[in-house]
Structure formats: C-alpha cells, structure tokens
Design a protein around this motif. Structure first.
Motif, PDB file in Angstrom:
ATOM      1  N   SER A 266       0.835  -1.204   0.000  1.00 21.21           N
ATOM      2  CA  SER A 266       0.000   0.000   0.000  1.00 21.21           C
ATOM      3  C   SER A 266       0.870   1.255   0.000  1.00 21.21           C
ATOM      4  N   LEU A 267       2.020   1.184   0.690  1.00 18.32           N
ATOM      5  CA  LEU A 267       2.903   2.351   0.724  1.00 18.32           C
ATOM      6  C   LEU A 267       3.684   2.458  -0.583  1.00 18.32           C
ATOM      7  N   ALA A 268       4.003   1.288  -1.169  1.00 19.00           N
ATOM      8  CA  ALA A 268       4.688   1.310  -2.467  1.00 19.00           C
ATOM      9  C   ALA A 268       3.794   1.989  -3.497  1.00 19.00           C
ATOM     10  N   SER A 269       2.476   1.681  -3.452  1.00 21.91           N
ATOM     11  CA  SER A 269       1.612   2.298  -4.462  1.00 21.91           C
ATOM     12  C   SER A 269       1.456   3.790  -4.185  1.00 21.91           C
ATOM     13  N   GLN A 510       1.812  -2.674  -8.201  1.00 14.00           N
ATOM     14  CA  GLN A 510       3.230  -2.975  -8.388  1.00 14.00           C
ATOM     15  C   GLN A 510       3.481  -3.951  -9.528  1.00 14.00           C
ATOM     16  N   THR A 511       2.509  -4.831  -9.788  1.00 13.26           N
ATOM     17  CA  THR A 511       2.831  -5.974 -10.637  1.00 13.26           C
ATOM     18  C   THR A 511       2.152  -6.005 -12.003  1.00 13.26           C
ATOM     19  N   ALA A 512       0.988  -5.349 -12.148  1.00 10.11           N
ATOM     20  CA  ALA A 512       0.195  -5.603 -13.358  1.00 10.11           C
ATOM     21  C   ALA A 512       0.540  -4.690 -14.521  1.00 10.11           C
ATOM     22  N   ASP A 513       0.494  -5.273 -15.734  1.00 13.46           N
ATOM     23  CA  ASP A 513       0.602  -4.471 -16.959  1.00 13.46           C
ATOM     24  C   ASP A 513      -0.800  -4.003 -17.354  1.00 13.46           C
ATOM     25  N   LEU A 551      -3.082   4.947   1.048  1.00 15.26           N
ATOM     26  CA  LEU A 551      -2.780   5.508  -0.271  1.00 15.26           C
ATOM     27  C   LEU A 551      -2.741   7.030  -0.236  1.00 15.26           C
ATOM     28  N   GLY A 552      -3.474   7.603   0.711  1.00 12.05           N
ATOM     29  CA  GLY A 552      -3.516   9.058   0.793  1.00 12.05           C
ATOM     30  C   GLY A 552      -2.361   9.640   1.586  1.00 12.05           C
ATOM     31  N   ILE A 553      -1.484   8.790   2.109  1.00 16.79           N
ATOM     32  CA  ILE A 553      -0.410   9.294   2.969  1.00 16.79           C
ATOM     33  C   ILE A 553       0.735   9.822   2.116  1.00 16.79           C
ATOM     34  N   GLU A 554       1.121  11.056   2.388  1.00 17.24           N
ATOM     35  CA  GLU A 554       2.234  11.655   1.642  1.00 17.24           C
ATOM     36  C   GLU A 554       3.549  11.077   2.165  1.00 17.24           C
TER      37      GLU A 554
END
Length: 561
Positions: A266-269, A510-513, A551-554
């Motif tokens: 979630s943080l990676a996204s 992270q993974t999908a095309d 996802l909203g975390i800066e």
C-alpha cells in the motif's frame, strides 16, 4: 489527537516477558516489551507473523494460548496490576473494561447460535443491561455496528452473513459493554478493501464517540498509519521502534522498520503515485513494461450460470459470470480484480477448464479450449498452471517436498527418474530454496516457503501461463514482497504470462501491466494499469483504488529507505 501529558495512562506494559513451553524447551515469545496507551488514544502494533504482536495483545486480556505464561514484568490497567490475576478476577475486566475484535470473522462466531443470542451473551456476561431491555439493546448494538435491518439480522445465523457483516457483528460484541480499551486483532485482514474501509471508518467514528482507546494489531503498515496515531514495530518479540505513525513511516530509523516500509504494497503504491505526479522514475513497479501485443489467452463472451437449489422460474439460474471478454498478452501480467463474489475466481476456473462454460469461449494460442476432448485437454494442461491462495492447503501434507514438485512430471510421464530428480533440483534453485528442502515435508516450512514450493511445482512442466489465485494474500508483507519479486524475475527470465486474481489493488499497482475489473459477474473496466490507476472510468473502480489503506499518505519517494 489526545494530549497525553496531563493524563494518567489507561494501559501500561512494563518490561513484559511471555514464554511458551514446548517439548524442546522454553520459547521466549515476548522479550521485555514496554508500551503505554492513554484514554481515547489509537495505537497500532505492526510486525510479521511470529513477531509476538498477537501474543502481547492476548496477554492483556488474559487469553494466552496453550502453554503461554507471563514470566516477567507487569500489565497495569487503569492503575491496577492485572498480569497473572486469577481467572475469576480477570473475567471482571474481560469484555466490560477491555473488549476484543478477533481476527477471523469466520471462526469466531458460534455457527449454531443466532447472531442476536451471541450479542446477548456478551451483555449478560458483563451485567450491562437489565434483562427486560436485553433484546432492544441487542438491536441497538447491531445497528450501531452498521448492520442494516438489525432486528431481522439478529435472528439469523453466522452462515447467513457475509464476512464483512460477521466482522460488524463482532465489533458490536466487542463494544457491547462499553470497554475503555478495544483490542482489534487484524480486524479486517480477511476482507475486501472496500468493506475493510467501511468497517474501519465505522469503528473509528464509534470509538471516537465513546472515547474508547484502540489497540490495532496488524501487519499492514498502510492501515496502521492511516488508523493509528502511534505506531509500535515489533520484531522477534521485541519493540524495535515506536513513535507517531507518520514520523516513523516518513523516516524509519531501525533497519527492520525500513524493510517493512519498503515492502508494504500500500505504501509502495503511494510512492508510485507521488513519483508519477512528480514525473520521476521509480523502481517500485515490478511489472516490466509491455513487451508485445501477441495474445496468449483470449476470453470471449464468457458466461457461467449455476442452478439455484429450490428456486423456480427465471430465478432458477444464477449468472455468476455475465458476458466477460478480455485478453492476456504474452509475457505480461493481467490482474483480474473485484470484490468477493464478483466472479473473478469463476472466470479463472473456466480458463483452467476446472469448470465447464455455459457459453462463450476461452482461446489459448488461437485454440478454443472449450471444444477439446480429454487427451487434448490433458496435453494443454501442461501449458497452463495454477498457484492457489492458501499455501497451507495446496500441498499434500503426506508428500515430501520432492514428491510435491515431482508429481506433475509423473502425471505427464516426463523424463526418467534421474531426469526428474535433476528437474526438481533445478526448480528449487529457481525459487531460491535450498536443495536439501526436498527431503522435508510441508508442515516443516513457513507459509512463504510453501508458496515458493507451489510456484516451483507450477513451473515443473515449463508452462506458458500461470494463474495466480490470490497467491500472496495469505502472506506477511515482507514474504509477500519476496514472492512478488520472485514472480517478476521468473516472468522476465522465462517469458511467462500471469493471470493474477486478487482483491488487493496495492499489489496490483506494483505488478500488473493490464487490469480487468469485475463487479457482480460483469467486466466493468479493462485497460493498461497506468491508465486505470490514473483515470478510472467507473465509480466502482475509483472506489476500489481509493479504499487501499495508506494511499492518501504523503510519503515522498522514499529516498531515505
């Protein structure tokens, strides 16, 4: 935020030690933990499986499993020492002072009791309401927990509830006696992101209104950061870092916390999103960019109907999959996403020919699979393999790891004994497992190791396509990250095509095309992953994306990790 300076702590753990006795000796599960929670504060303990986080939480309410014992330190609640209290005295705290929302909504409700009866039990146990007002209070609590039509729902059994509804009922039970502290142990890990968000929003509103302090136990850092003011990171029974959530996430000090922050999908996204907004390149994207337009699997107008037992007329048929079409390009990853019940696993089972299609077709390299006879289908199966969700259920516990991996080779009569042995050794190398693993059995391996074995088995016959059915959702963040990286490397090396079925959009990012979004049996959106994340066309897709915790975390782009 609470101003803790003028307050007396609600809960203090002072140098807490917990041990378990096993046949091989004593195991220290918690080693000198110190933790303070103030009234109305929200705190999250994060860490992977086995870090001691759930053991710590369970010791607070005197529910340590098995041979678990507090061997040192103390637990002080509201000024009273409650560690090692006699069971009878502990019962006065359990429920009425300290509530619990347990992890698995499926197994924590009694299947033979009505939901209302189970809520009533918790009211009785804590003497909260006079008998005459019991039924009225049960309905109020279920309404409060966000269950519509609560009066009717109270008369139903757990199997008539969805996972999210069961979790709401458990929240109702946990808060029934208005405890001062609520322990939420992985309260939403078994739920879809959208349901998870609704439940956590609700829990947040409710606990704020009642002034309840909350202790979250979770392995999802995004969720912890979004829902708790204070973060505590546990690793191997010790606290390695603690402090305000955002401070830790933006600037983790301990190497273990850094690894966790780097691995959390979630943080990676969130980092991918902010990198793209700034027009910077990021190495978070595991998916290699589209290599080809050659289609390996084409699904056309796929329909699956099931007979509904006892129903008559038009209601006799239930359309689980309704006119679905999409394609998987060679060497790429297509994520099939949607909430539970959207039909995504049914589509996968039809692609794998494990379920007959009602109508429509599935083409593999131009051949319509629905027309194949047994022998042709058997040969085709070599090219399409699957890795299932549960690493504990998908390997035969009676087979050694060698036999688990060798089995597809035997079934398809591939190679001599020596050749098969050589192939199993090669496959173990591919998934980065030592060759000595061959002689071990599934119960001797961790979940992540078993999932590596499941991947090795899926690769045994040199397939072109692998269907990954929620293949990482049962794993911890760090292990999940390793398996995703492994799958990405194998895809690159062997030019594999993946059909990734999941409800976790953070992993998809992270993974999908390409992404295909399903809702109630229909395909509502299909396109390149970047386009869908940047500009979802459907409100349903936007809601799925917005529900990813954290996802909203800066976070910036993670230069300090």
């Amino acid at each position: 935020m609470t101003n803790s300076a003028q307050q007396t702590p609600l809960l203090q753990l002072k140098d807490l030690k917990i041990s378990f006795t096993s046949s091989t000796g004593t195991v220290d599960a918690v080693r000198g933990v110190n933790l303070t929670i103030y009234p109305g504060q929200s705190v999250a303990i994060v860490g992977e499986s086995g870090s001691g986080k759930s053991t710590t939480a369970m010791s607070i309410i005197g529910l340590l499993p098995g041979t678990g014992k507090i061997t040192g330190g103390e637990i002080i609640f509201n000024g009273e020492v409650i560690s090692n209290l006699p069971e009878k005295k502990m019962e006065a705290y359990r429920g009425s002072e300290i509530g619990l929302v347990p992890q698995d909504p499926m197994s924590n409700l009694n299947p033979v009791w009505k939901i209302g009866t189970q809520v009533k039990e918790s009211l009785k146990a804590n003497n909260v309401v006079p008998g005459s007002e019991m039924d009225k209070r049960v309905v109020e609590l279920l309404e409060e927990a966000g269950l519509p039509d609560a009066e009717r729902r109270a008369k139903q059994y757990p199997h008539e509830f969805s996972g999210g509804m069961r979790q709401r009922a458990l929240i109702g039970i946990g808060l029934a006696a208005r405890p001062k502290l609520l322990i939420a142990d992985e309260p939403t890990s078994a739920l879809d992101v959208t349901v998870q968000k609704r439940i956590l929003d609700h829990l947040q509103g409710l606990t704020a209104e009642l002034g309840t302090a909350v202790l979250f136990i979770t392995h999802d850092l995004g969720l912890a950061a979004e829902r708790a003011e204070h973060l505590v990171v546990m690793h191997r029974g010790r606290i390695v870092e603690s402090g305000p959530s955002l401070q830790i996430l933006r600037n983790p000090q301990h190497p273990y916390t850094r690894r966790l922050v780097k691995a959390a999908p979630s943080l990676a996204s969130a980092r991918i999103r902010s990198a793209q907004e700034q027009g910077v390149e990021t190495d978070e994207l595991l998916a290699p960019k589209a290599k080809t337009d050659e289609v390996v699997i084409r699904v056309e107008n796929l329909v699956k109907e099931f007979d509904v037992r006892g129903a008559k007329g038009p209601k006799k048929k239930f359309r689980a999959v309704d006119d679905v079409s999409f394609e998987l390009r060679k060497g790429t990853t297509l994520a099939l996403v949607g909430e539970s019940g959207s039909g995504k696993s049914t589509v996968a089972n039809m692609i794998l020919n494990l379920l007959p299609v009602t109508s429509g077709k599935v083409e593999y390299n131009g051949v319509d699979m629905t027309t194949l006879k047994n022998k042709e289908l058997f040969d085709m199966r070599r090219k399409l393999q699957v890795v299932f969700q549960n690493p504990y259920g998908s390997l035969d516990p009676m087979y050694s790891i060698y036999r688990c991996i060798e089995e597809p080779l035997l079934v398809h009569k591939v190679g001599s004994r020596q050749e098969r042995e050589k192939r199993v050794a090669e496959l173990l190398d591919m998934v980065a497992m030592p060759r000595s693993t061959m002689r071990r059995f599934p119960n001797e391996l961790s979940g992540g190791q078993r999932q590596r074995i499941a991947v090795a088995r899926a690769l045994a016959l040199n397939p072109e396509v692998i269907v990954l059915d929620e293949a990482v959702s049962a794993l911890d963040v760090l292990v999940q990250n390793q398996i995703l990286k492994l799958l990405s490397d194998l895809q690159e090396e062997l030019n594999l095509s993946y059909l990734f079925i999941t409800h976790d959009l953070a992993v998809v990012r992270q993974t999908a095309d390409d992404i295909a979004v399903m809702k109630q049996g229909k395909l509502v959106e299909f396109g390149a992953a970047d386009d869908i994340f940047h500009n979802p066309q459907e409100a349903y897709t936007r809601n799925l994306i917005d529900s990813v915790p954290g996802l909203g975390i800066e976070l910036g782009t993670g230069e300090n990790l």
